[in-house]
Design a protein around this motif. Structure first.
Motif, PDB file in Angstrom:
ATOM      1  N   VAL A 142       0.711  -1.063   0.155  1.00 22.25           N
ATOM      2  CA  VAL A 142       0.032  -0.113  -0.141  1.00 22.25           C
ATOM      3  C   VAL A 142       0.954   1.198   0.101  1.00 22.25           C
ATOM      4  O   VAL A 142       1.595   1.417   0.878  1.00 22.25           O
ATOM      5  N   ALA A 143       0.883   1.634  -1.106  1.00 25.09           N
ATOM      6  CA  ALA A 143       1.786   3.056  -1.118  1.00 25.09           C
ATOM      7  C   ALA A 143       0.956   4.458  -1.131  1.00 25.09           C
ATOM      8  O   ALA A 143       1.380   5.541  -0.779  1.00 25.09           O
ATOM      9  N   GLY A 144      -0.484   4.420  -0.980  1.00 26.54           N
ATOM     10  CA  GLY A 144      -1.301   5.560  -0.707  1.00 26.54           C
ATOM     11  C   GLY A 144      -2.548   4.869  -0.972  1.00 26.54           C
ATOM     12  O   GLY A 144      -2.958   3.846  -0.858  1.00 26.54           O
ATOM     13  N   GLY A 145      -3.506   6.085  -0.890  1.00 28.23           N
ATOM     14  CA  GLY A 145      -4.863   5.637  -1.157  1.00 28.23           C
ATOM     15  C   GLY A 145      -5.519   6.960  -1.780  1.00 28.23           C
ATOM     16  O   GLY A 145      -5.077   8.278  -1.854  1.00 28.23           O
ATOM     17  N   ILE A 146      -6.657   6.798  -2.509  1.00 26.26           N
ATOM     18  CA  ILE A 146      -7.435   7.762  -3.158  1.00 26.26           C
ATOM     19  C   ILE A 146      -8.895   7.591  -2.706  1.00 26.26           C
ATOM     20  O   ILE A 146      -9.516   6.535  -2.421  1.00 26.26           O
ATOM     21  N   GLY A 147      -9.577   8.932  -2.258  1.00 31.46           N
ATOM     22  CA  GLY A 147     -10.950   8.729  -2.010  1.00 31.46           C
ATOM     23  C   GLY A 147     -11.440   9.933  -2.841  1.00 31.46           C
ATOM     24  O   GLY A 147     -11.250  10.796  -2.943  1.00 31.46           O
ATOM     25  N   ILE A 148     -12.914   9.511  -3.268  1.00 29.86           N
ATOM     26  CA  ILE A 148     -13.621  10.351  -4.089  1.00 29.86           C
ATOM     27  C   ILE A 148     -15.124  10.382  -3.673  1.00 29.86           C
ATOM     28  O   ILE A 148     -15.572   9.274  -3.109  1.00 29.86           O
ATOM     29  N   GLY A 149     -15.525  11.338  -3.722  1.00 33.08           N
ATOM     30  CA  GLY A 149     -17.107  11.824  -3.397  1.00 33.08           C
ATOM     31  C   GLY A 149     -17.730  12.698  -4.444  1.00 33.08           C
ATOM     32  O   GLY A 149     -17.391  13.637  -4.696  1.00 33.08           O
ATOM     33  N   GLY A 150     -18.991  12.326  -4.580  1.00 33.77           N
ATOM     34  CA  GLY A 150     -20.009  13.014  -5.519  1.00 33.77           C
ATOM     35  C   GLY A 150     -20.336  13.028  -6.794  1.00 33.77           C
ATOM     36  O   GLY A 150     -20.991  13.450  -7.267  1.00 33.77           O
ATOM     37  N   SER A 151     -19.839  11.594  -7.214  1.00 30.26           N
ATOM     38  CA  SER A 151     -20.216  11.236  -8.654  1.00 30.26           C
ATOM     39  C   SER A 151     -21.286  10.051  -8.390  1.00 30.26           C
ATOM     40  O   SER A 151     -21.478   9.705  -7.362  1.00 30.26           O
TER      41      SER A 151
END
Length: 161
Positions: A135-144
């Protein structure tokens, strides 16, 4: 004879313990701030093509924000859930979809208690950024209407082979 046998046994024990010793330095995969920006830009481009307005968080492997962007017109209430999705993805190394599936399997009460206790959001849109199995990082999305696809598009913009 006994003394030489003891010395031989001691030498063998020392060699055996050093052969099993753990390395003192571990290589760790991390994403750069530049990669975080490009991931977010890939997600933004994907969202714009579909007429979506999203909030995007990209975190490193220590949960430290490297990049945040809320597209013009994105509701303010998407910001915190997007961050929580990214944090859960980094902490667990799993997409948030896993928690949605857990809620379906275990029932809404248990799933809700687990989500509240562990600060998870029970909706897709958080993905770990995996490099060489780490795990080198993470992404989180909201709104779609499809936060997971938007997150994946961002990752693919930088790391797709």
């Amino acid at each position: 004879m006994t003394r030489s046998l003891c010395l031989a046994a001691l030498a063998a024990a020392i060699l055996a313990s050093s052969a099993n010793a753990q390395p003192m330095v571990v290589e760790k995969k991390v994403i750069s701030a530049d990669a975080a920006r490009k991931i977010a830009e890939g997600c933004e481009a994907y969202a714009k093509e579909r007429g979506w307005h999203v909030s995007v968080w990209v975190l490193d492997e220590t949960l430290t924000p490297l990049y945040f962007y809320r597209m013009q017109g994105t509701p303010m209430f998407t910001v915190k859930p997007a961050l929580m999705k990214a944090e859960a993805a980094v902490r667990t190394g799993q997409p948030n979809d896993a928690y949605v599936e857990n809620a379906t399997r275990r029932g809404p009460f248990v799933a809700t208690v687990n989500a509240i206790a562990q600060n998870y959001v029970l909706s897709p849109g958080g993905l770990p950024i995996m490099i060489d199995g780490q795990v080198a990082g993470g992404i989180g999305i909201g709104g779609s209407t499809d936060d997971r696809a938007c997150a994946q598009a961002g990752i693919d913009a930088v790391f797709k082979k």
